[in-house]
Design a protein around this motif. Structure first.
Motif, PDB file in Angstrom:
ATOM      1  N   THR A 296       0.825  -1.208   0.000  1.00 40.44           N
ATOM      2  CA  THR A 296       0.000   0.000   0.000  1.00 40.44           C
ATOM      3  C   THR A 296       0.861   1.261   0.000  1.00 40.44           C
ATOM      4  OG1 THR A 296      -1.813  -1.138   1.139  1.00 40.44           O
ATOM      5  CG2 THR A 296      -1.793   1.266   1.249  1.00 40.44           C
ATOM      6  N   VAL A 297       1.915   1.283   0.821  1.00 42.77           N
ATOM      7  CA  VAL A 297       2.812   2.441   0.852  1.00 42.77           C
ATOM      8  C   VAL A 297       3.524   2.599  -0.486  1.00 42.77           C
ATOM      9  CG1 VAL A 297       4.882   3.412   1.917  1.00 42.77           C
ATOM     10  CG2 VAL A 297       3.116   2.361   3.351  1.00 42.77           C
ATOM     11  N   LEU A 298       3.950   1.502  -1.085  1.00 41.19           N
ATOM     12  CA  LEU A 298       4.609   1.578  -2.388  1.00 41.19           C
ATOM     13  C   LEU A 298       3.670   2.146  -3.446  1.00 41.19           C
ATOM     14  CD1 LEU A 298       6.616  -1.783  -2.474  1.00 41.19           C
ATOM     15  CD2 LEU A 298       7.446   0.509  -1.887  1.00 41.19           C
ATOM     16  N   LEU A 299       2.400   1.767  -3.386  1.00 41.24           N
ATOM     17  CA  LEU A 299       1.423   2.313  -4.322  1.00 41.24           C
ATOM     18  C   LEU A 299       1.253   3.817  -4.129  1.00 41.24           C
ATOM     19  CD1 LEU A 299      -1.385  -0.396  -4.332  1.00 41.24           C
ATOM     20  CD2 LEU A 299       0.058   0.258  -6.247  1.00 41.24           C
ATOM     21  N   GLU A 300       1.208   4.242  -2.870  1.00 38.33           N
ATOM     22  CA  GLU A 300       1.090   5.672  -2.584  1.00 38.33           C
ATOM     23  C   GLU A 300       2.285   6.434  -3.153  1.00 38.33           C
ATOM     24  OE1 GLU A 300      -1.358   5.219   1.649  1.00 38.33           O
ATOM     25  OE2 GLU A 300       0.781   5.704   1.645  1.00 38.33           O
ATOM     26  N   LEU A 301       3.484   5.886  -2.960  1.00 32.40           N
ATOM     27  CA  LEU A 301       4.692   6.538  -3.478  1.00 32.40           C
ATOM     28  C   LEU A 301       4.683   6.563  -5.002  1.00 32.40           C
ATOM     29  CD1 LEU A 301       7.343   4.964  -1.069  1.00 32.40           C
ATOM     30  CD2 LEU A 301       6.569   7.342  -1.082  1.00 32.40           C
TER      31      LEU A 301
END
Length: 318
Positions: A296-301
């Protein structure tokens, strides 16, 4: 993955009798099941209904559809490519047949073989974030590639993203209204794409039934009932998705959640990233967090233009 094997096939007469019984006033799935167990057949139950209602103190006789009404409903459904299937028949999801209030007849349309394959449900917010939508889409795509049919409710947001991402592998839309009363209306094209590819749509409602607020929780029990497990993505408090999660737990299904990362978790993942590519598996291990939170964090980035993806599931900061 092995497909489920059908165990029965109704005769035309049995299908008409069962349709008349489930469309009778005050007869729902649980009552239908009790009547069938008690009397052995829908035809005998239909004959005994007036007497049972009188003994129960009914002021008026219950409306029982005639054979012509049932035949007309079957014919109207066939014009749309909809057939009515009973639990145990080909085209009726095997796991759905095991719940206490399984529909006695289910309107199915599309590729019936897909309804006999193992299923995973993804549901979530209608007003999902961009990261949530992309996460749901990626997960749906990966599950479809692994051989699962992706189940959702054709709603805006997470449902729509999951359906679109799994079109190539097969996805199942569970409808709150009749097959000719699609909600939301703008998803008619999406539904057409689902049933014309490798997927299908199901509904327990008759043709012409406009979905009402109380129909969506009823629909949700079918989503969870058909699946091995349910993944919840960005569900709001007191939302339909959380109702689905509760129903899934009551039905003995697995329930998974894609959590929203906290500030310290997000910072920990970003701190492990740099210009040198690192594998996602190593990130999960080093951060000590779940793969769902890391992804999820990678998608946000990535959506912020701060992440670059490389071959071999490697990522780096831009």
């Amino acid at each position: 993955m092995d497909a489920f094997t059908p165990t029965i096939e109704l005769t035309d007469a049995e299908r008409i009798d069962r349709l008349r019984l489930i469309r009778t006033d005050n007869v729902g799935p649980r009552t239908f099941r009790s009547l069938l167990l008690h009397f052995g057949s829908a035809r005998v139950a239909l004959a005994r209904l007036p007497e049972l209602a009188r003994r129960g103190g009914a002021a008026h006789a219950a409306r029982i559809p005639g054979e012509d009404d049932a035949r007309a409903e079957l014919a109207a459904g066939q014009k749309l490519g909809v057939s009515l299937k009973a639990p145990g028949e080909a085209g009726y999801p095997a796991r759905l047949a095991t719940i206490d209030d399984a529909p006695p007849l289910l309107g199915v349309r599309g590729v019936l073989g897909s309804l006999m394959r193992p299923m995973i449900a993804i549901v979530g917010s209608r007003n999902a974030s961009a990261a949530g939508l992309k996460f749901a889409g990626q997960l749906a795509h990966e599950l479809a590639e692994a051989g699962f049919i992706l189940v959702s409710g054709l709603a805006r947001g997470i449902d729509q993203s999951a359906h679109r991402a799994s079109l190539a592998g097969g996805t199942l839309a569970v409808l709150a209204g009749g097959h000719d009363r699609i909600y939301p209306p703008e998803h008619q094209d999406l539904l057409a794409g689902i049933v014309s590819s490798k997927g299908a749509a199901i509904s327990e409602m008759p043709l012409g039934h406009e979905p009402r607020a109380r129909d969506f929780p009823r629909r949700n029990r079918l989503i969870s009932g058909a699946a091995l497990g349910v993944v919840i993505v960005e569900a709001a408090h007191r939302s339909g998705s959380l109702i689905t999660a509760r129903m899934a737990a009551e039905q003995g299904r697995e329930v998974f959640a894609a959590p929203d990362p906290q500030a310290d978790e997000r910072a920990r993942i970003i701190g492990l990233l740099g210009p040198t590519p690192v594998s996602i598996d190593d990130l999960v291990r080093m951060a000590g967090l779940s793969p769902a939170i890391v992804r999820t964090v990678l998608l946000e980035l990535e959506l912020a233009g701060r992440l670059e993806r490389h071959g071999g599931a490697m990522v780096s900061l831009v």
